[in-house]
Motif scaffolding. Structure first.
Motif, PDB file in Angstrom:
ATOM      1  N   ASP A 246      -1.655  -4.222  -0.813  1.00 29.47           N
ATOM      2  CA  ASP A 246      -2.773  -3.422  -1.700  1.00 29.47           C
ATOM      3  C   ASP A 246      -4.470  -4.417  -2.073  1.00 29.47           C
ATOM      4  O   ASP A 246      -5.399  -3.626  -2.733  1.00 29.47           O
ATOM      5  N   GLY A 247      -4.419  -5.457  -2.098  1.00 29.37           N
ATOM      6  CA  GLY A 247      -5.353  -6.544  -2.381  1.00 29.37           C
ATOM      7  C   GLY A 247      -6.785  -5.204  -1.254  1.00 29.37           C
ATOM      8  O   GLY A 247      -6.597  -5.478  -0.138  1.00 29.37           O
ATOM      9  N   ASP A 248      -7.665  -5.515  -2.194  1.00 29.15           N
ATOM     10  CA  ASP A 248      -8.744  -4.399  -1.043  1.00 29.15           C
ATOM     11  C   ASP A 248      -8.692  -3.142  -0.408  1.00 29.15           C
ATOM     12  O   ASP A 248      -9.531  -2.835   0.378  1.00 29.15           O
ATOM     13  N   TRP A 249      -7.632  -3.124  -1.039  1.00 32.51           N
ATOM     14  CA  TRP A 249      -7.779  -1.369  -0.188  1.00 32.51           C
ATOM     15  C   TRP A 249      -7.864  -0.519  -0.818  1.00 32.51           C
ATOM     16  O   TRP A 249      -8.500  -0.923  -1.547  1.00 32.51           O
ATOM     17  N   THR A 250      -8.813   0.498   0.153  1.00 31.92           N
ATOM     18  CA  THR A 250      -9.750   1.733  -0.607  1.00 31.92           C
ATOM     19  C   THR A 250      -9.030   3.137  -0.247  1.00 31.92           C
ATOM     20  O   THR A 250      -8.248   3.375   0.732  1.00 31.92           O
ATOM     21  N   PHE A 251      -9.682   3.852  -0.586  1.00 30.98           N
ATOM     22  CA  PHE A 251      -9.444   5.436  -0.562  1.00 30.98           C
ATOM     23  C   PHE A 251      -9.610   5.683   0.857  1.00 30.98           C
ATOM     24  O   PHE A 251      -8.782   6.595   1.504  1.00 30.98           O
ATOM     25  N   ASN A 252     -10.710   4.989   1.532  1.00 28.40           N
ATOM     26  CA  ASN A 252     -11.093   5.337   2.897  1.00 28.40           C
ATOM     27  C   ASN A 252     -10.520   4.508   3.665  1.00 28.40           C
ATOM     28  O   ASN A 252      -9.961   5.076   4.652  1.00 28.40           O
TER      29      ASN A 252
ATOM     30  N   VAL B  94       1.123  -1.512  -0.212  1.00 31.51           N
ATOM     31  CA  VAL B  94      -0.088   0.031   0.505  1.00 31.51           C
ATOM     32  C   VAL B  94       0.362   1.481   0.092  1.00 31.51           C
ATOM     33  O   VAL B  94       1.540   1.510   0.613  1.00 31.51           O
ATOM     34  N   LEU B  95       1.030   2.319  -0.703  1.00 29.64           N
ATOM     35  CA  LEU B  95       1.284   3.446  -1.331  1.00 29.64           C
ATOM     36  C   LEU B  95       0.516   4.316  -0.478  1.00 29.64           C
ATOM     37  O   LEU B  95      -0.968   4.693  -1.365  1.00 29.64           O
ATOM     38  N   LEU B  96       0.914   5.326   0.170  1.00 29.15           N
ATOM     39  CA  LEU B  96      -0.024   6.124   0.895  1.00 29.15           C
ATOM     40  C   LEU B  96       0.433   7.949   0.401  1.00 29.15           C
ATOM     41  O   LEU B  96       1.782   7.820   0.781  1.00 29.15           O
ATOM     42  N   LEU B  97      -0.205   8.909   0.521  1.00 29.49           N
ATOM     43  CA  LEU B  97       0.004   9.796   0.870  1.00 29.49           C
ATOM     44  C   LEU B  97      -0.601  10.857   1.090  1.00 29.49           C
ATOM     45  O   LEU B  97      -2.229  11.241   1.467  1.00 29.49           O
ATOM     46  N   CYS B  98      -0.368  11.225   2.585  1.00 28.13           N
ATOM     47  CA  CYS B  98      -1.347  12.317   3.345  1.00 28.13           C
ATOM     48  C   CYS B  98      -1.189  13.689   2.852  1.00 28.13           C
ATOM     49  O   CYS B  98      -0.179  14.119   2.797  1.00 28.13           O
ATOM     50  N   SER B  99      -2.199  14.211   3.591  1.00 26.22           N
ATOM     51  CA  SER B  99      -2.883  16.051   3.092  1.00 26.22           C
ATOM     52  C   SER B  99      -1.411  16.075   4.030  1.00 26.22           C
ATOM     53  O   SER B  99      -1.792  15.737   5.900  1.00 26.22           O
ATOM     54  N   LEU B 100      -1.050  17.577   4.236  1.00 25.12           N
ATOM     55  CA  LEU B 100      -0.533  18.856   5.850  1.00 25.12           C
ATOM     56  C   LEU B 100      -1.637  19.042   5.819  1.00 25.12           C
ATOM     57  O   LEU B 100      -2.308  20.160   4.524  1.00 25.12           O
ATOM     58  N   LEU B 101      -1.886  19.626   6.930  1.00 23.99           N
ATOM     59  CA  LEU B 101      -3.024  20.898   7.295  1.00 23.99           C
ATOM     60  C   LEU B 101      -2.094  22.672   7.646  1.00 23.99           C
ATOM     61  O   LEU B 101      -1.580  22.379   8.413  1.00 23.99           O
TER      62      LEU B 101
ATOM     63  N   LYS C 148      -5.266  -7.703  16.315  1.00 25.05           N
ATOM     64  CA  LYS C 148      -4.055  -6.647  17.025  1.00 25.05           C
ATOM     65  C   LYS C 148      -2.697  -5.663  16.342  1.00 25.05           C
ATOM     66  O   LYS C 148      -1.841  -6.635  16.347  1.00 25.05           O
ATOM     67  N   VAL C 149      -3.125  -4.866  16.062  1.00 20.77           N
ATOM     68  CA  VAL C 149      -2.020  -3.541  14.943  1.00 20.77           C
ATOM     69  C   VAL C 149      -1.599  -3.138  16.669  1.00 20.77           C
ATOM     70  O   VAL C 149      -2.505  -2.394  16.692  1.00 20.77           O
ATOM     71  N   ASP C 150      -0.412  -3.041  16.539  1.00 20.94           N
ATOM     72  CA  ASP C 150       0.038  -2.353  17.783  1.00 20.94           C
ATOM     73  C   ASP C 150       0.085  -0.822  17.706  1.00 20.94           C
ATOM     74  O   ASP C 150       0.475   0.077  17.741  1.00 20.94           O
ATOM     75  N   LYS C 151       1.311  -0.106  16.342  1.00 19.22           N
ATOM     76  CA  LYS C 151       1.150   0.629  15.718  1.00 19.22           C
ATOM     77  C   LYS C 151       1.128   0.420  14.528  1.00 19.22           C
ATOM     78  O   LYS C 151       1.561   0.071  13.282  1.00 19.22           O
ATOM     79  N   VAL C 152       0.980   2.104  13.074  1.00 20.16           N
ATOM     80  CA  VAL C 152       1.376   2.125  11.814  1.00 20.16           C
ATOM     81  C   VAL C 152       2.761   3.152  11.877  1.00 20.16           C
ATOM     82  O   VAL C 152       2.334   3.992  12.744  1.00 20.16           O
TER      83      VAL C 152
ATOM     84  N   CYS D  65      -3.642   8.062   7.350  1.00 17.33           N
ATOM     85  CA  CYS D  65      -3.859   9.470   8.010  1.00 17.33           C
ATOM     86  C   CYS D  65      -4.584  10.057   8.736  1.00 17.33           C
ATOM     87  O   CYS D  65      -2.814  10.506  10.029  1.00 17.33           O
ATOM     88  N   GLY D  66      -4.680   9.654   9.389  1.00 16.43           N
ATOM     89  CA  GLY D  66      -6.004   9.952  10.509  1.00 16.43           C
ATOM     90  C   GLY D  66      -4.971   9.620  11.890  1.00 16.43           C
ATOM     91  O   GLY D  66      -5.230  10.494  12.971  1.00 16.43           O
ATOM     92  N   MET D  67      -4.659   8.571  11.889  1.00 16.45           N
ATOM     93  CA  MET D  67      -4.077   7.413  13.068  1.00 16.45           C
ATOM     94  C   MET D  67      -2.690   8.464  13.365  1.00 16.45           C
ATOM     95  O   MET D  67      -2.131   8.702  14.377  1.00 16.45           O
ATOM     96  N   LEU D  68      -1.930   8.905  12.097  1.00 22.02           N
ATOM     97  CA  LEU D  68      -0.676   9.128  12.197  1.00 22.02           C
ATOM     98  C   LEU D  68      -1.163  10.756  12.456  1.00 22.02           C
ATOM     99  O   LEU D  68       0.653  11.823  12.378  1.00 22.02           O
ATOM    100  N   GLY D  69      -2.079  11.381  12.081  1.00 23.98           N
ATOM    101  CA  GLY D  69      -2.072  12.974  12.964  1.00 23.98           C
ATOM    102  C   GLY D  69      -2.387  13.912  11.350  1.00 23.98           C
ATOM    103  O   GLY D  69      -2.313  15.460  11.833  1.00 23.98           O
ATOM    104  N   PHE D  70      -2.731  13.080  10.468  1.00 21.45           N
ATOM    105  CA  PHE D  70      -2.964  14.426   8.892  1.00 21.45           C
ATOM    106  C   PHE D  70      -4.335  14.305   9.042  1.00 21.45           C
ATOM    107  O   PHE D  70      -5.172  13.083   9.020  1.00 21.45           O
ATOM    108  N   PRO D  71      -4.519  15.199   8.503  1.00 19.19           N
ATOM    109  CA  PRO D  71      -5.824  15.730   8.383  1.00 19.19           C
ATOM    110  C   PRO D  71      -6.335  14.884   7.229  1.00 19.19           C
ATOM    111  O   PRO D  71      -8.565  15.164   7.137  1.00 19.19           O
ATOM    112  N   GLY D  72      -5.507  14.544   6.470  1.00 18.75           N
ATOM    113  CA  GLY D  72      -6.819  13.779   5.127  1.00 18.75           C
ATOM    114  C   GLY D  72      -5.340  12.549   4.028  1.00 18.75           C
ATOM    115  O   GLY D  72      -4.307  13.241   4.564  1.00 18.75           O
ATOM    116  N   GLU D  73      -6.060  12.360   3.317  1.00 15.87           N
ATOM    117  CA  GLU D  73      -4.602  11.668   2.413  1.00 15.87           C
ATOM    118  C   GLU D  73      -5.489  12.098   0.764  1.00 15.87           C
ATOM    119  O   GLU D  73      -6.082  12.818   0.651  1.00 15.87           O
TER     120      GLU D  73
END
Length: 228
Positions: free
Chosen positions: A199-205, A13-20, A162-166, A211-219
């Motif tokens: 990334d199987g069955d991974w969605t934008f949601n 899964v490749l992710l890009l989080c937005s900055l506020l 149970k996932v400890d961290k991301v 991104c929210g778990m990491l403190g970013f406001p969106g993706e």
């Protein structure tokens, strides 16, 4: 995948989080706003995704907020800044652990309707008489603002595991130079080891949740062409 680090899965899964960006907020003194990038995140120990120590990214560095004069109004502004409907409560005396770096804000006074913590009255950036033992934390409502809702938690995305961290591990040299890291491969810490997520069955949601778990406001959409 050309240029990818050794050992990278074919289906990460490749992710890009937005900055506020809140650099246009006007200072309470009435002076012209400083044109610096300001971001907010929640961090610390023994917490869920919607609570934690308040950390502010300013002048290229993450720092904390002192609990002097802090109120529920200030907590509400921070939680809404992060995409939640509001705040349930706040915590003083470094409940979520002591942060590092500068204490950016002290004696923060908000009315509750400000668009960002940067628009609230305070002593000014970096002006404080606090120690990190006074780092403030907030507990936000789990309900997201319209357009930012997600029905799943990351634990549910992983089934009953149970996932400890991301974290986001940068896959490109340019991403490694950024602070904070906003783009890269999603990894989770499970049973003490970091593992990539396929990334199987991974969605934008799903991306929005991480991104929210990491403190970013969106993706944001990832430019996959640069990873080929």
């Amino acid at each position: 995948m050309k240029g990818a680090p050794q050992g990278l899965l074919l289906c990460p899964v490749l992710l890009l989080c937005s900055l506020l960006t809140l650099g246009n907020a006007r200072a309470a003194s009435g002076q012209a706003p400083e044109q610096k990038e300001v971001m907010i995140r929640l961090a610390g120990l023994k917490r869920t995704h919607h609570e934690g120590r308040v950390e502010v990214f300013y002048n290229g560095q993450w720092g904390t907020v002192c609990d002097d004069d802090f109120t529920l109004n200030a907590a509400t502004v921070i939680c809404q800044e992060l995409g939640y409907e509001g705040a349930l409560t706040w915590a003083h005396s470094a409940k979520y652990g002591q942060g590092k770096g500068p204490i950016w804000l002290d004696n923060v006074k908000c009315k509750g309707d400000e668009g960002s913590i940067a628009a609230c009255e305070s002593n000014g950036w970096g002006v404080n008489d606090c120690k990190h033992s006074e780092d403030v934390g907030v507990v936000c409502s789990e309900k997201r603002l319209p357009g930012l809702e997600h029905k799943e938690t990351f634990a549910e995305l992983k089934g009953q595991n149970k996932v400890d961290k991301v974290r986001i591990r940068p896959a490109m040299a340019s991403a490694r130079r950024r602070n904070p890291v906003t783009e890269g491969v999603v990894e989770v810490k499970y049973q003490g080891r970091w593992k990539q997520v396929c990334d199987g069955d991974w969605t934008f949601n799903n991306s929005r949740v991480v991104c929210g778990m990491l403190g970013f406001p969106g993706e944001l959409p990832v430019n996959l062409r640069i990873y080929r």
